[in-house]
Design a protein around this motif. Structure first.
Motif, PDB file in Angstrom:
ATOM      1  N   GLY A 137      -9.222  14.227  -5.627  1.00 59.55           N
ATOM      2  CA  GLY A 137      -8.234  15.227  -6.030  1.00 59.55           C
ATOM      3  C   GLY A 137      -7.706  15.021  -7.432  1.00 59.55           C
ATOM      4  N   GLY A 138      -8.568  14.578  -8.343  1.00 55.50           N
ATOM      5  CA  GLY A 138      -8.156  14.363  -9.723  1.00 55.50           C
ATOM      6  C   GLY A 138      -7.412  13.061  -9.962  1.00 55.50           C
ATOM      7  N   ARG A 139      -7.271  12.233  -8.949  1.00 53.26           N
ATOM      8  CA  ARG A 139      -6.587  10.951  -9.087  1.00 53.26           C
ATOM      9  C   ARG A 139      -7.571   9.791  -8.918  1.00 53.26           C
ATOM     10  NH1 ARG A 139      -2.136  10.295  -4.856  1.00 53.26           N
ATOM     11  NH2 ARG A 139      -3.821  11.085  -3.533  1.00 53.26           N
ATOM     12  N   SER A 140      -7.271   8.689  -9.587  1.00 54.97           N
ATOM     13  CA  SER A 140      -8.084   7.481  -9.453  1.00 54.97           C
ATOM     14  C   SER A 140      -7.501   6.618  -8.346  1.00 54.97           C
ATOM     15  CB  SER A 140      -8.100   6.695 -10.769  1.00 54.97           C
ATOM     16  OG  SER A 140      -8.750   7.419 -11.786  1.00 54.97           O
ATOM     17  N   LEU A 141      -8.333   6.311  -7.368  1.00 59.46           N
ATOM     18  CA  LEU A 141      -7.927   5.438  -6.267  1.00 59.46           C
ATOM     19  C   LEU A 141      -8.788   4.181  -6.287  1.00 59.46           C
ATOM     20  CD1 LEU A 141      -7.558   8.038  -3.364  1.00 59.46           C
ATOM     21  CD2 LEU A 141      -5.834   7.308  -5.032  1.00 59.46           C
ATOM     22  N   PHE A 142      -8.200   3.071  -5.843  1.00 60.49           N
ATOM     23  CA  PHE A 142      -8.904   1.789  -5.899  1.00 60.49           C
ATOM     24  C   PHE A 142      -9.005   1.172  -4.502  1.00 60.49           C
ATOM     25  CE2 PHE A 142      -7.166   2.549 -10.060  1.00 60.49           C
ATOM     26  CZ  PHE A 142      -8.119   2.066 -10.935  1.00 60.49           C
ATOM     27  N   PHE A 143     -10.136   0.502  -4.259  1.00 65.90           N
ATOM     28  CA  PHE A 143     -10.325  -0.175  -2.976  1.00 65.90           C
ATOM     29  C   PHE A 143     -11.087  -1.476  -3.178  1.00 65.90           C
ATOM     30  CE2 PHE A 143     -14.063   2.446  -3.555  1.00 65.90           C
ATOM     31  CZ  PHE A 143     -15.115   1.671  -3.087  1.00 65.90           C
ATOM     32  N   LEU A 144     -10.845  -2.418  -2.287  1.00 62.42           N
ATOM     33  CA  LEU A 144     -11.497  -3.723  -2.331  1.00 62.42           C
ATOM     34  C   LEU A 144     -12.895  -3.627  -1.732  1.00 62.42           C
ATOM     35  CD1 LEU A 144     -10.775  -6.722  -3.067  1.00 62.42           C
ATOM     36  CD2 LEU A 144     -10.130  -7.020  -0.678  1.00 62.42           C
ATOM     37  N   ASN A 145     -13.832  -4.347  -2.337  1.00 66.89           N
ATOM     38  CA  ASN A 145     -15.188  -4.406  -1.773  1.00 66.89           C
ATOM     39  C   ASN A 145     -15.090  -4.710  -0.271  1.00 66.89           C
ATOM     40  OD1 ASN A 145     -17.614  -6.057  -0.830  1.00 66.89           O
ATOM     41  ND2 ASN A 145     -18.375  -5.327  -2.794  1.00 66.89           N
ATOM     42  N   PRO A 146     -15.699  -3.872   0.583  1.00 71.34           N
ATOM     43  CA  PRO A 146     -15.537  -4.010   2.038  1.00 71.34           C
ATOM     44  C   PRO A 146     -15.915  -5.380   2.602  1.00 71.34           C
ATOM     45  CG  PRO A 146     -16.493  -1.882   1.516  1.00 71.34           C
ATOM     46  CD  PRO A 146     -16.473  -2.660   0.239  1.00 71.34           C
ATOM     47  N   VAL A 147     -16.918  -6.015   2.033  1.00 73.66           N
ATOM     48  CA  VAL A 147     -17.331  -7.327   2.545  1.00 73.66           C
ATOM     49  C   VAL A 147     -16.274  -8.379   2.208  1.00 73.66           C
ATOM     50  CG1 VAL A 147     -19.081  -9.147   2.424  1.00 73.66           C
ATOM     51  CG2 VAL A 147     -19.779  -6.738   2.469  1.00 73.66           C
ATOM     52  N   PHE A 148     -15.742  -8.326   0.992  1.00 72.00           N
ATOM     53  CA  PHE A 148     -14.670  -9.249   0.627  1.00 72.00           C
ATOM     54  C   PHE A 148     -13.409  -8.931   1.429  1.00 72.00           C
ATOM     55  CE2 PHE A 148     -17.441  -9.975  -2.967  1.00 72.00           C
ATOM     56  CZ  PHE A 148     -17.274 -11.334  -3.205  1.00 72.00           C
ATOM     57  N   LYS A 149     -13.180  -7.657   1.695  1.00 68.94           N
ATOM     58  CA  LYS A 149     -12.041  -7.256   2.512  1.00 68.94           C
ATOM     59  C   LYS A 149     -12.145  -7.873   3.908  1.00 68.94           C
ATOM     60  CE  LYS A 149      -9.622  -3.109   4.186  1.00 68.94           C
ATOM     61  NZ  LYS A 149      -9.580  -1.622   4.125  1.00 68.94           N
ATOM     62  N   ALA A 150     -13.343  -7.824   4.489  1.00 66.56           N
ATOM     63  CA  ALA A 150     -13.559  -8.414   5.816  1.00 66.56           C
ATOM     64  C   ALA A 150     -13.328  -9.921   5.784  1.00 66.56           C
ATOM     65  CB  ALA A 150     -14.970  -8.100   6.298  1.00 66.56           C
ATOM     66  N   TYR A 151     -13.752 -10.563   4.690  1.00 64.49           N
ATOM     67  CA  TYR A 151     -13.581 -12.012   4.573  1.00 64.49           C
ATOM     68  C   TYR A 151     -12.096 -12.378   4.495  1.00 64.49           C
ATOM     69  CZ  TYR A 151     -13.778 -16.732   2.639  1.00 64.49           C
ATOM     70  OH  TYR A 151     -13.603 -18.076   2.434  1.00 64.49           O
ATOM     71  N   ILE A 152     -11.347 -11.657   3.652  1.00 67.97           N
ATOM     72  CA  ILE A 152      -9.913 -11.939   3.511  1.00 67.97           C
ATOM     73  C   ILE A 152      -9.189 -11.682   4.832  1.00 67.97           C
ATOM     74  CG2 ILE A 152      -7.795 -11.179   2.355  1.00 67.97           C
ATOM     75  CD1 ILE A 152      -9.534 -10.655  -0.140  1.00 67.97           C
ATOM     76  N   GLN A 153      -9.549 -10.605   5.507  1.00 63.99           N
ATOM     77  CA  GLN A 153      -8.930 -10.307   6.805  1.00 63.99           C
ATOM     78  C   GLN A 153      -9.267 -11.375   7.839  1.00 63.99           C
ATOM     79  OE1 GLN A 153     -10.455  -6.376   7.614  1.00 63.99           O
ATOM     80  NE2 GLN A 153      -8.680  -5.354   6.689  1.00 63.99           N
ATOM     81  N   SER A 154     -10.496 -11.873   7.813  1.00 60.09           N
ATOM     82  CA  SER A 154     -10.893 -12.889   8.794  1.00 60.09           C
ATOM     83  C   SER A 154     -10.130 -14.190   8.599  1.00 60.09           C
ATOM     84  CB  SER A 154     -12.401 -13.155   8.708  1.00 60.09           C
ATOM     85  OG  SER A 154     -12.728 -13.889   7.540  1.00 60.09           O
ATOM     86  N   LYS A 155      -9.767 -14.487   7.335  1.00 59.73           N
ATOM     87  CA  LYS A 155      -9.008 -15.708   7.068  1.00 59.73           C
ATOM     88  C   LYS A 155      -7.547 -15.539   7.487  1.00 59.73           C
ATOM     89  CE  LYS A 155     -12.467 -17.950   5.643  1.00 59.73           C
ATOM     90  NZ  LYS A 155     -13.026 -18.999   6.529  1.00 59.73           N
ATOM     91  N   SER A 156      -7.061 -14.287   7.409  1.00 64.71           N
ATOM     92  CA  SER A 156      -5.692 -14.021   7.843  1.00 64.71           C
ATOM     93  C   SER A 156      -5.595 -13.942   9.357  1.00 64.71           C
ATOM     94  CB  SER A 156      -5.196 -12.702   7.237  1.00 64.71           C
ATOM     95  OG  SER A 156      -5.234 -12.759   5.835  1.00 64.71           O
ATOM     96  N   ASN A 157      -6.691 -13.415   9.975  1.00 62.76           N
ATOM     97  CA  ASN A 157      -6.727 -13.255  11.430  1.00 62.76           C
ATOM     98  C   ASN A 157      -8.146 -13.489  11.904  1.00 62.76           C
ATOM     99  OD1 ASN A 157      -6.346 -12.648  14.072  1.00 62.76           O
ATOM    100  ND2 ASN A 157      -5.751 -10.509  13.766  1.00 62.76           N
ATOM    101  N   PRO A 158      -8.564 -14.755  12.093  1.00 64.96           N
ATOM    102  CA  PRO A 158      -9.960 -15.102  12.424  1.00 64.96           C
ATOM    103  C   PRO A 158     -10.481 -14.383  13.658  1.00 64.96           C
ATOM    104  CG  PRO A 158      -8.676 -17.069  11.924  1.00 64.96           C
ATOM    105  CD  PRO A 158      -7.705 -15.942  12.043  1.00 64.96           C
ATOM    106  N   ILE A 159      -9.634 -13.954  14.579  1.00 64.34           N
ATOM    107  CA  ILE A 159     -10.104 -13.313  15.810  1.00 64.34           C
ATOM    108  C   ILE A 159     -10.810 -12.010  15.505  1.00 64.34           C
ATOM    109  CG2 ILE A 159      -9.331 -12.269  17.967  1.00 64.34           C
ATOM    110  CD1 ILE A 159      -7.091 -14.279  18.078  1.00 64.34           C
ATOM    111  N   LYS A 160     -10.436 -11.375  14.367  1.00 66.20           N
ATOM    112  CA  LYS A 160     -11.018 -10.075  14.043  1.00 66.20           C
ATOM    113  C   LYS A 160     -12.476 -10.193  13.620  1.00 66.20           C
ATOM    114  CE  LYS A 160      -6.862  -7.600  12.588  1.00 66.20           C
ATOM    115  NZ  LYS A 160      -6.239  -6.851  11.475  1.00 66.20           N
ATOM    116  N   GLU A 161     -12.896 -11.368  13.209  1.00 65.09           N
ATOM    117  CA  GLU A 161     -14.270 -11.493  12.750  1.00 65.09           C
ATOM    118  C   GLU A 161     -15.228 -11.380  13.927  1.00 65.09           C
ATOM    119  OE1 GLU A 161     -17.170 -14.406  10.115  1.00 65.09           O
ATOM    120  OE2 GLU A 161     -15.128 -15.009  10.614  1.00 65.09           O
ATOM    121  N   LYS A 162     -16.289 -10.647  13.720  1.00 65.20           N
ATOM    122  CA  LYS A 162     -17.290 -10.423  14.777  1.00 65.20           C
ATOM    123  C   LYS A 162     -17.923 -11.736  15.195  1.00 65.20           C
ATOM    124  CE  LYS A 162     -21.425  -7.620  15.566  1.00 65.20           C
ATOM    125  NZ  LYS A 162     -22.331  -6.659  14.937  1.00 65.20           N
ATOM    126  N   GLN A 163     -17.980 -11.957  16.457  1.00 65.94           N
ATOM    127  CA  GLN A 163     -18.548 -13.193  16.969  1.00 65.94           C
ATOM    128  C   GLN A 163     -20.055 -13.059  17.074  1.00 65.94           C
ATOM    129  OE1 GLN A 163     -16.546 -15.861  17.462  1.00 65.94           O
ATOM    130  NE2 GLN A 163     -14.984 -14.558  16.540  1.00 65.94           N
TER     131      GLN A 163
END
Length: 466
Positions: free
Chosen positions: A440-466
């Motif tokens: 919509g004419g605006r610049s939006l930013f997002f974290l690389n999904p794989v790095f996002k998964a890694y950071i989330q897994s360190k914050s909440n290891p249960i979320k990582e796929k077993q």
């Protein structure tokens, strides 16, 4: 006789019979074997796999056996070559051929393919004695051993155009570790090598000072120069040179924003700026995890400087999955997208799928879109440990968001000022960790999904796929 004379004589015998010279790796193997080194040690020195060194050596011994009429192998190559060379060199009018390769500079000398090529690239007149002896000198000793090249036609065309049509003096190719920066640079050399007088690949893995780097470059150039020139820039002006500096991020400071030089390596920035702003006919290519800070300024001044952010392969990554023997091809696109088309990540995950699911991609993806990291984690950690404190905080914030964010509207409870936030986002983008999209004419930013998964897994290891 010494190894330099032997190398020169052997190269001449090969050229007379095969109409080609020994390449830099063949010379290096011959030199190291002559000095008593074994294949494992040679592999380490040349930054190649032991299997690759053995294969090149086998082919070299076979070729020399055919040319010299002897059964040459690693154990007898020194004695046979020494005997043959002595009988030919010293009994031929008493002449002696002196080699021009020392123990730490290994070069491949190739004759120019035609007179026109020599005329356009050589600083001497077309019919001069210097021009007739002009050669192309290539040293790829420091280049990594890349077993496969994945199709990057578009990026390769862009680099070729920048160098050959736009005469770009300084090019930065940056991207995540293992994304394919070295592979595309090697392919580029293969395609445009006839356009240059000198080509050399140097790695900054061991963080040489600028003074040491310049000395090594001058030693390389001086091998074929009757009169050495004062500076690297003089060589860049007198000849067309292509220099590739790999692992440039090693001279940047860890724990700081991207592209910030270590205290004792700040002169690298001045050197890069000099290459970009001075008039010459050569090109310097930087390969790095991070984009140097001064490059953006140079690009803003419309200098002949370009930057290529190398990203994932897209659908071309299917070749990796095919080589690994994965099944359920209809699911390959989903797997490629999940891991961003990153060749190293896909190679690792493909091996995991073979190990755990017998190559069945559908079974691996059965649990939905959760990103399994497994053996990718050390690669991610090596990049994240370089982040500044502000980048770490912003990464945590981006990892907690459901989608791309508008940084002009940051959260009220943020720990950083607006200036610190913007600088961190900019720095993360220069590492290839943050992407920008237009909505919509605006610049939006997002974290690389794989790095996002890694950071989330360190914050909440249960979320990582077993």
């Amino acid at each position: 006789m010494d190894i330099q004379e032997i190398l020169q004589w052997t190269d001449e015998q090969v050229f007379m019979k095969k109409e080609k010279h020994l390449d830099s790796l063949q010379r290096r193997i011959l030199q190291e074997v002559w000095q008593g080194e074994k294949y494992p040690e040679i592999a380490k020195k040349c930054n190649r796999s032991e299997d690759h060194i053995k294969q090149v050596a086998r082919n070299l011994w076979k070729m020399l056996s055919e040319i010299l009429g002897e059964d040459i192998k690693q154990s007898n190559v020194r004695s046979i070559l020494e005997t043959k060379a002595l009988s030919n060199i010293y009994n031929n009018n008493g002449s002696q051929i002196v080699g021009y390769i020392n123990s730490h500079i290994n070069i491949c000398v190739e004759k120019r393919p035609d007179a026109e090529d020599t005329q356009t690239r050589s600083p001497f007149p077309p019919d001069s004695t210097q021009n007739k002896a002009h050669t192309r000198i290539i040293d790829l000793t420091d280049a990594p051993d890349i077993p496969y090249y994945h199709n990057r036609t578009s990026e390769l065309s862009t680099l070729t155009e920048w160098i050959l049509q736009a005469n770009t003096r300084l090019i930065t190719v940056y991207g995540l570790s293992g994304i394919g920066k070295s592979a595309i640079a090697l392919k580029l050399i293969e395609q445009i090598q006839t356009e240059f007088d000198y080509i050399i690949w140097l790695s900054l893995t061991n963080t040489p000072t600028l003074s040491i780097l310049q000395t090594e470059l001058k030693q390389f150039f001086e091998r074929s120069q009757p009169t050495p020139l004062p500076t690297i820039l003089d060589y860049f002006r007198s000849h067309r040179c292509l220099v590739i500096l790999d692992d440039v991020h090693n001279v940047f400071s860890s724990g700081q924003i991207a592209g910030e030089y270590l205290a004792e390596y700040k002169d690298y920035g001045k050197f890069f700026k000099q290459i970009a702003t001075s008039s010459h006919q050569s090109c310097l290519i930087l390969l790095s995890w991070e984009k140097p800070r001064e490059i953006t300024t140079l690009e803003g001044e419309n200098r002949p400087t370009r930057t290529l952010h190398l990203k994932g392969l897209g659908e071309q990554a299917a070749e990796i999955l095919k080589q690994k023997g994965l099944t359920h091809e209809e699911k390959w696109s989903e797997l490629i997208n999940l891991y961003q088309g990153h060749p190293s990540w896909l190679n690792i995950i493909a091996s995991t799928i073979v190990e755990l699911f017998d190559g069945n991609v559908s079974r691996f993806l059965a649990e939905g879109n959760d990103i399994y990291l497994g053996d990718i984690e050390p690669l991610l950690e090596s990049q994240l440990e370089r982040l500044s404190e502000s980048e770490k905080k912003v990464s945590q914030w981006l990892a907690s968001q459901d989608g791309a964010v508008d940084i002009s509207q940051p959260p009220a409870d943020r720990e950083l000022s607006q200036s610190e936030l913007w600088q961190a986002i900019q720095s993360l983008a220069r590492r290839g960790l943050v992407e920008k999209i237009q909505v919509g004419g605006r610049s939006l930013f997002f974290l690389n999904p794989v790095f996002k998964a890694y950071i989330q897994s360190k914050s909440n290891p249960i979320k990582e796929k077993q």
